[in-house]
Design a protein around this motif. Sequence first.
Motif, short mmCIF file in Angstrom:
data_model
loop_
_atom_site.label_atom_id
_atom_site.label_comp_id
_atom_site.label_asym_id
_atom_site.label_seq_id
_atom_site.Cartn_x
_atom_site.Cartn_y
_atom_site.Cartn_z
N LEU A 120 -5.03 16.91 16.42
CA LEU A 120 -5.83 15.90 15.71
C LEU A 120 -6.19 16.38 14.30
N ASN A 121 -6.53 17.65 14.15
CA ASN A 121 -6.83 18.16 12.80
C ASN A 121 -5.62 18.11 11.89
N SER A 122 -4.45 18.41 12.44
CA SER A 122 -3.22 18.31 11.66
C SER A 122 -2.97 16.87 11.22
N MET A 123 -3.18 15.94 12.13
CA MET A 123 -2.98 14.52 11.82
C MET A 123 -4.01 14.03 10.80
N LEU A 124 -5.24 14.54 10.88
CA LEU A 124 -6.25 14.21 9.87
C LEU A 124 -5.84 14.75 8.50
N ASP A 125 -5.36 16.01 8.47
CA ASP A 125 -4.93 16.62 7.21
C ASP A 125 -3.77 15.86 6.57
N LYS A 126 -2.88 15.34 7.40
CA LYS A 126 -1.73 14.59 6.90
C LYS A 126 -2.12 13.18 6.43
N GLY A 127 -3.29 12.72 6.86
CA GLY A 127 -3.70 11.36 6.53
C GLY A 127 -3.15 10.33 7.49
N ALA A 128 -2.65 10.76 8.64
CA ALA A 128 -2.09 9.84 9.63
C ALA A 128 -3.17 9.12 10.42
N ILE A 129 -4.30 9.81 10.61
CA ILE A 129 -5.43 9.21 11.33
C ILE A 129 -6.70 9.43 10.53
N GLU A 130 -7.73 8.70 10.92
CA GLU A 130 -9.04 8.88 10.31
C GLU A 130 -10.11 8.80 11.39
N VAL A 131 -11.26 9.36 11.08
CA VAL A 131 -12.39 9.28 12.01
C VAL A 131 -12.97 7.88 11.91
N ALA A 132 -13.01 7.20 13.05
CA ALA A 132 -13.49 5.82 13.08
C ALA A 132 -14.98 5.74 13.37
N GLY A 133 -15.49 6.77 14.03
CA GLY A 133 -16.90 6.76 14.40
C GLY A 133 -17.17 7.82 15.44
N MET A 153 0.84 -1.17 0.00
CA MET A 153 0.00 0.00 0.00
C MET A 153 0.89 1.25 0.00
N ILE A 154 0.74 2.11 -0.98
CA ILE A 154 1.53 3.31 -1.08
C ILE A 154 0.83 4.45 -0.35
N LYS A 155 1.53 5.03 0.60
CA LYS A 155 0.99 6.14 1.38
C LYS A 155 1.67 7.43 0.96
N THR A 156 0.92 8.52 1.02
CA THR A 156 1.50 9.83 0.79
C THR A 156 2.44 10.13 1.94
N TYR A 157 3.60 10.67 1.63
CA TYR A 157 4.59 10.93 2.67
C TYR A 157 4.13 12.05 3.60
N PHE A 158 4.36 11.84 4.88
CA PHE A 158 4.14 12.88 5.89
C PHE A 158 5.08 12.59 7.05
N ARG A 159 5.36 13.62 7.80
CA ARG A 159 6.18 13.48 9.01
C ARG A 159 5.37 14.03 10.18
N LEU A 160 5.40 13.29 11.28
CA LEU A 160 4.69 13.69 12.48
C LEU A 160 5.60 14.54 13.38
#
Length: 131
Positions: A49-62, A1-8
């Motif tokens: 959390l918004n920064s992590m969402l924008d980076k694609g590091a996390i997603e809303v699970a519910g 799975m290819i992920k877009t690069y991001f750094r935390l």
Amino acid sequence: MIKTYFRLTKSETEIMELLWSEDRPLSRSEIIDLTPDRTWKPASIHILLNSMLDKGAIEVAGFVQSTKNYARTFLPTLTADEYAVLQFKHSSAFNEQSVIHLISALIEDVQEQETLEQLTAILEQRKLQLG
């Protein structure tokens, strides 16, 4: 799975490590409660959390009910191993030769024959893909 690069950032990494270790969706308040030794201020959780969402590091699970309101819960979009590989592959030192050195260093500690057989199968499959 290819992920877009991001750094935390350091603070984002603390949150990710918690999400990886808990292995379940967590709400904002749970993240704050489960990180007593955090380096970030609880008031900044929304920004993190918004920064992590924008980076694609996390997603809303519910959503979970929190008093009278509903709170979003979050899950990582990749494992700790996948994140480590993503960082390595986007390092300025990464090239085909570094892959050889990395794999060689990693398999030095492998003690199970079955693991080595799985690695051999992966290599054979890749050889077939390349023709």
